[in-house]
Design a protein around this motif. Structure first.
Motif, PDB file in Angstrom:
ATOM      1  N   VAL A 161       0.832  -1.209   0.000  1.00  0.00           N
ATOM      2  CA  VAL A 161       0.000   0.000   0.000  1.00  0.00           C
ATOM      3  C   VAL A 161       0.864   1.257   0.000  1.00  0.00           C
ATOM      4  CG1 VAL A 161      -1.710   1.305   1.314  1.00  0.00           C
ATOM      5  CG2 VAL A 161      -1.929  -1.186   1.107  1.00  0.00           C
ATOM      6  N   HIS A 162       1.987   1.214   0.709  1.00  0.00           N
ATOM      7  CA  HIS A 162       2.789   2.431   0.824  1.00  0.00           C
ATOM      8  C   HIS A 162       3.433   2.839  -0.506  1.00  0.00           C
ATOM      9  CE1 HIS A 162       6.348  -0.235   1.079  1.00  0.00           C
ATOM     10  NE2 HIS A 162       7.058   0.834   0.761  1.00  0.00           N
ATOM     11  N   LEU A 163       3.403   1.933  -1.513  1.00  0.00           N
ATOM     12  CA  LEU A 163       3.969   2.284  -2.819  1.00  0.00           C
ATOM     13  C   LEU A 163       2.917   2.716  -3.837  1.00  0.00           C
ATOM     14  CD1 LEU A 163       6.759  -0.397  -3.423  1.00  0.00           C
ATOM     15  CD2 LEU A 163       6.974   1.934  -2.547  1.00  0.00           C
ATOM     16  N   HIS A 164       1.653   2.626  -3.487  1.00  0.00           N
ATOM     17  CA  HIS A 164       0.610   2.955  -4.449  1.00  0.00           C
ATOM     18  C   HIS A 164       0.760   4.379  -4.978  1.00  0.00           C
ATOM     19  CE1 HIS A 164      -2.433  -0.359  -3.055  1.00  0.00           C
ATOM     20  NE2 HIS A 164      -1.267  -0.846  -3.460  1.00  0.00           N
ATOM     21  N   ALA A 165       1.019   5.324  -4.088  1.00  0.00           N
ATOM     22  CA  ALA A 165       1.108   6.732  -4.507  1.00  0.00           C
ATOM     23  C   ALA A 165       2.296   6.931  -5.450  1.00  0.00           C
ATOM     24  CB  ALA A 165       1.237   7.637  -3.287  1.00  0.00           C
ATOM     25  N   LEU A 166       3.444   6.314  -5.124  1.00  0.00           N
ATOM     26  CA  LEU A 166       4.622   6.454  -5.985  1.00  0.00           C
ATOM     27  C   LEU A 166       4.353   5.860  -7.362  1.00  0.00           C
ATOM     28  CD1 LEU A 166       7.607   7.012  -6.566  1.00  0.00           C
ATOM     29  CD2 LEU A 166       8.136   4.796  -5.501  1.00  0.00           C
ATOM     30  N   LEU A 167       3.794   4.669  -7.405  1.00  0.00           N
ATOM     31  CA  LEU A 167       3.522   4.023  -8.681  1.00  0.00           C
ATOM     32  C   LEU A 167       2.525   4.834  -9.502  1.00  0.00           C
ATOM     33  CD1 LEU A 167       3.293   0.332  -7.413  1.00  0.00           C
ATOM     34  CD2 LEU A 167       5.212   1.402  -8.614  1.00  0.00           C
ATOM     35  N   GLU A 168       1.550   5.424  -8.838  1.00  0.00           N
ATOM     36  CA  GLU A 168       0.582   6.250  -9.556  1.00  0.00           C
ATOM     37  C   GLU A 168       1.248   7.531 -10.067  1.00  0.00           C
ATOM     38  OE1 GLU A 168      -2.781   7.370 -11.436  1.00  0.00           O
ATOM     39  OE2 GLU A 168      -2.280   5.417 -10.560  1.00  0.00           O
ATOM     40  N   THR A 169       2.177   8.070  -9.311  1.00  0.00           N
ATOM     41  CA  THR A 169       2.908   9.259  -9.760  1.00  0.00           C
ATOM     42  C   THR A 169       3.690   8.949 -11.038  1.00  0.00           C
ATOM     43  OG1 THR A 169       3.116  10.164  -7.530  1.00  0.00           O
ATOM     44  CG2 THR A 169       4.737  10.891  -9.157  1.00  0.00           C
ATOM     45  N   VAL A 170       4.357   7.810 -11.068  1.00  0.00           N
ATOM     46  CA  VAL A 170       5.100   7.422 -12.272  1.00  0.00           C
ATOM     47  C   VAL A 170       4.145   7.247 -13.445  1.00  0.00           C
ATOM     48  CG1 VAL A 170       6.557   5.640 -13.311  1.00  0.00           C
ATOM     49  CG2 VAL A 170       6.946   6.338 -10.941  1.00  0.00           C
ATOM     50  N   ARG A 171       3.019   6.587 -13.193  1.00  0.00           N
ATOM     51  CA  ARG A 171       2.057   6.345 -14.286  1.00  0.00           C
ATOM     52  C   ARG A 171       1.520   7.669 -14.838  1.00  0.00           C
ATOM     53  NH1 ARG A 171      -0.695   3.276 -11.682  1.00  0.00           N
ATOM     54  NH2 ARG A 171       0.084   1.292 -12.478  1.00  0.00           N
ATOM     55  N   ARG A 172       1.156   8.565 -13.970  1.00  0.00           N
ATOM     56  CA  ARG A 172       0.586   9.858 -14.416  1.00  0.00           C
ATOM     57  C   ARG A 172       1.615  10.690 -15.165  1.00  0.00           C
ATOM     58  NH1 ARG A 172      -1.376  10.583  -9.158  1.00  0.00           N
ATOM     59  NH2 ARG A 172       0.145  12.254  -8.943  1.00  0.00           N
ATOM     60  N   SER A 173       2.879  10.549 -14.812  1.00  0.00           N
ATOM     61  CA  SER A 173       3.917  11.382 -15.434  1.00  0.00           C
ATOM     62  C   SER A 173       4.111  11.055 -16.912  1.00  0.00           C
ATOM     63  CB  SER A 173       5.241  11.197 -14.693  1.00  0.00           C
ATOM     64  OG  SER A 173       5.810   9.925 -14.991  1.00  0.00           O
ATOM     65  N   GLY A 174       3.784   9.817 -17.297  1.00  0.00           N
ATOM     66  CA  GLY A 174       4.008   9.402 -18.681  1.00  0.00           C
ATOM     67  C   GLY A 174       5.443   9.063 -18.997  1.00  0.00           C
ATOM     68  N   VAL A 175       6.334   9.065 -17.998  1.00  0.00           N
ATOM     69  CA  VAL A 175       7.738   8.740 -18.236  1.00  0.00           C
ATOM     70  C   VAL A 175       7.856   7.274 -18.645  1.00  0.00           C
ATOM     71  CG1 VAL A 175       8.178   8.122 -15.816  1.00  0.00           C
ATOM     72  CG2 VAL A 175      10.071   8.885 -17.264  1.00  0.00           C
ATOM     73  N   ARG A 176       8.794   6.996 -19.533  1.00  0.00           N
ATOM     74  CA  ARG A 176       9.003   5.622 -19.967  1.00  0.00           C
ATOM     75  C   ARG A 176       9.626   4.793 -18.849  1.00  0.00           C
ATOM     76  NH1 ARG A 176      12.244   6.642 -25.413  1.00  0.00           N
ATOM     77  NH2 ARG A 176      13.110   8.261 -24.050  1.00  0.00           N
ATOM     78  N   VAL A 177       9.273   3.501 -18.845  1.00  0.00           N
ATOM     79  CA  VAL A 177       9.725   2.597 -17.790  1.00  0.00           C
ATOM     80  C   VAL A 177      10.426   1.400 -18.424  1.00  0.00           C
ATOM     81  CG1 VAL A 177       8.994   1.060 -15.906  1.00  0.00           C
ATOM     82  CG2 VAL A 177       7.845   3.274 -16.238  1.00  0.00           C
ATOM     83  N   VAL A 178      11.580   1.041 -17.882  1.00  0.00           N
ATOM     84  CA  VAL A 178      12.244  -0.222 -18.218  1.00  0.00           C
ATOM     85  C   VAL A 178      12.161  -1.111 -16.985  1.00  0.00           C
ATOM     86  CG1 VAL A 178      14.469  -1.330 -18.668  1.00  0.00           C
ATOM     87  CG2 VAL A 178      13.788   0.685 -19.985  1.00  0.00           C
ATOM     88  N   ALA A 179      11.635  -2.304 -17.149  1.00  0.00           N
ATOM     89  CA  ALA A 179      11.493  -3.238 -16.032  1.00  0.00           C
ATOM     90  C   ALA A 179      12.691  -4.169 -15.972  1.00  0.00           C
ATOM     91  CB  ALA A 179      10.208  -4.038 -16.163  1.00  0.00           C
ATOM     92  N   VAL A 180      13.118  -4.492 -14.761  1.00  0.00           N
ATOM     93  CA  VAL A 180      14.266  -5.367 -14.532  1.00  0.00           C
ATOM     94  C   VAL A 180      13.759  -6.776 -14.244  1.00  0.00           C
ATOM     95  CG1 VAL A 180      16.315  -5.781 -13.139  1.00  0.00           C
ATOM     96  CG2 VAL A 180      15.595  -3.423 -13.640  1.00  0.00           C
ATOM     97  N   ASP A 181      14.037  -7.693 -15.143  1.00  0.00           N
ATOM     98  CA  ASP A 181      13.653  -9.104 -15.066  1.00  0.00           C
ATOM     99  C   ASP A 181      12.161  -9.326 -15.281  1.00  0.00           C
ATOM    100  OD1 ASP A 181      14.967 -11.499 -15.118  1.00  0.00           O
ATOM    101  OD2 ASP A 181      14.727 -11.909 -13.000  1.00  0.00           O
TER     102      ASP A 181
END
Length: 538
Positions: free
Chosen positions: A149-169
């Protein structure tokens, strides 16, 4: 071909190398850094010789979201390598202390590692806003499909920003085996996975989050199981599987497809199925249908050979004339008498445009069940005639969408609430057929129990009426060419998806089903001869 394995199998394959002191994390992190640089290539090129932008920066910036384990370590070491390449990078420790040596490496390279609890919401948002790329290195093979739960806000911030994401593994908070995913999991433009693909990366819904999948060889090959759990065809496989005509070929040796399709209510389905079969390279296509349907098909496809069903067909399921001219008052029920097929038929497609109780559909299924024809496609209305007796071979392909699959499963006493992969496997085991479960990711469960196949080649625009009829025709041609059921189904899904991608301009424009067959020759030709400078006849 992409081969995917269970997470535990990958862990076991890594252990002998780790025990021998092989530098797996170094190999992985360097490959990850190069992948990030590739994603940032345009930004890097534009920054060369440029002055600072309005935010006071010209160089690309990378922000690593680092978890506490080896996954976070890969991300932190990659960030250190990126700084050595001249790319600014920093990290947020999102779940407590991070990998000690990797954290030290990033700090030695001049990068900061900040704890999430030490940052205000505003500071976190600013770090995300300034980033050109976020590296999702929170959790890897040990992940559960549940974001704290404590990461929901951070993950939503990344999603809203539209910044590209590279996932590790793997995208964090996706299950590497089942493909289950938390709704807060981030969508990556690229997932860099190490040693081997994990089966969950090829399965929905996680497959929708993976983006481009890059498998980095870190030396696990000889330690992995001989048989993978999930397969995915690539262009190289297409070049091996597509039958190429030779000078000695005739229309009969290239594969003859019989298609029982269309009805008074849905005559266009026969046009689409026949055109899909013809454009996929069939030597000859026969159509078994009412006169009105045949006339409609011949208007657009004069090369199709029509066979009128004597006495007409009653699509409500009441007694009607038989396709081979037998008397419907015979003691045998219509579904007991296999549909008589043209001579030299190599594969039968039955069901497109037929209602669930069509006698012709039932007799077509009887032809495939009895061995009158051992290779074929059962689609749409004909799925209702499939029994659960295991009397269909793996060279017969069922092509349901999720709703049709659930209705078939319910009728056969199979749990309908399973995840897509499990449902497809259960239907294949019960019927003996190969099951192609349509969806954003197409799953192919072989009836012989061999590994599941997963194709992710299409676009959302393919979700429109009639595209499934085209797919049935394509698979019919591939079966007639001699491919086994699982390969024909997976290859058909690949070609169908690529045609949809081309028709929709990469997913940017609408399409209609009739667009797809027209583009099949271009799709096939481009894969078989990717270099336009090479003479296609060479």
């Amino acid at each position: 071909m992409i081969r995917a394995y269970a997470a535990e199998d990958v862990r076991r394959a890594e252990q002998p190398l780790l025990d021998a002191g092989e530098p797996l994390m170094d190999r992985a992190s360097r490959a990850l850094a190069h992948a990030c640089r590739d994603v940032l290539r345009e930004k890097i090129d534009n920054a060369d010789g440029q002055s600072e932008n309005s935010d006071g920066q010209s160089e690309p910036r990378v922000l690593v979201l680092a978890g506490p384990g080896a996954n976070g370590g890969d991300g932190l070491y990659a960030a250190a390598h990126l700084r050595e390449m001249g790319i600014l990078s920093a990290a947020i420790a999102v779940m407590g202390p991070t990998h000690t040596a990797a954290t030290a490496a990033l700090r030695r390279a001049g990068g900061a590692v900040r704890g999430i609890d030490d940052l205000t919401a505003h500071a976190t948002e600013r770090m995300v806003a300034e980033a050109d790329l976020v590296v999702d290195a929170i959790v890897g093979l040990s992940a559960r499909a549940e974001a704290p739960v404590h990461l929901h806000a951070l993950l939503e911030t990344v999603r809203r920003s539209g910044v590209r994401v590279v996932a590790v593994d793997a995208p964090s908070f996706t299950d590497p085996d089942s493909g289950a995913a938390d709704p807060h999991a981030l969508t990556a433009v690229r997932t860099v996975t190490f040693g081997a693909a994990k089966r969950g990366l090829l399965l929905p819904p996680a497959a929708d989050l993976v983006g481009e999948l890059e498998v980095v060889d870190i030396g696990l090959g000889s330690h992995l199981p001989a048989q993978p759990e999930v397969l995915r065809l690539t262009d190289e496989d297409v070049r091996q599987l597509v039958a190429r005509p030779v000078r000695a070929d005739t229309k009969y040796t290239r594969g003859v497809v019989a298609i029982a399709a269309g009805s008074d209510a849905y005559p266009g389905a026969a046009v689409l199925a026949c055109t899909g079969a013809a454009r996929a390279g069939a030597g000859m296509v026969h159509l078994l249908a009412p006169r009105r349907v045949i006339d409609l098909v011949l208007h657009s496809r004069p090369e199709i050979v029509g066979h009128e069903l004597p006495g007409g067909t009653d699509d409500a399921g009441h007694p009607g004339g038989a396709a081979d001219g037998t008397d419907s008052d015979s003691s045998a029920t219509p579904q007991d008498v296999p549909l008589q097929l043209p001579q030299r038929t190599d594969a039968l497609v039955v069901g497109p445009g037929m209602p669930p109780h069509s006698q012709t559909a039932r007799r077509g299924v009887a032809a495939l069940t009895s061995g009158t024809c051992r290779r074929g496609v059962i689609d749409a209305g004909a799925l209702n005639a499939v029994s659960g007796q295991g009397d269909l071979g793996a060279d017969v392909v069922l092509t349901p969408h999720r709703g049709e699959a659930e209705r078939l499963a319910e009728r056969l006493g199979i749990d309908t609430h399973q995840d897509p992969a499990s449902l497809a496997v259960a239907l294949a085991a019960r019927t003996g057929a190969t099951v192609l479960l349509k969806g954003a990711v197409t799953l192919v469960a072989p009836g012989d129990g061999s590994p599941l196949l997963s194709q992710d080649d299409g676009v959302p625009q393919l979700a429109t009426a009639g595209t499934g009829d085209v797919l049935a025709g394509i698979i019919g041609t591939l079966l007639a060419s001699g491919l086994d059921g699982p390969r024909a189904a997976a290859l058909g899904a690949l070609l169908h998806g690529r045609a949809g991608r081309l028709a929709s301009r990469g997913g940017r424009a609408p399409l209609v089903a009739a667009d797809l067959p027209t583009l099949l020759p271009e799709v096939i030709g481009t894969i078989l001869c990717p270099d336009p400078a090479v003479d296609s006849g060479a």
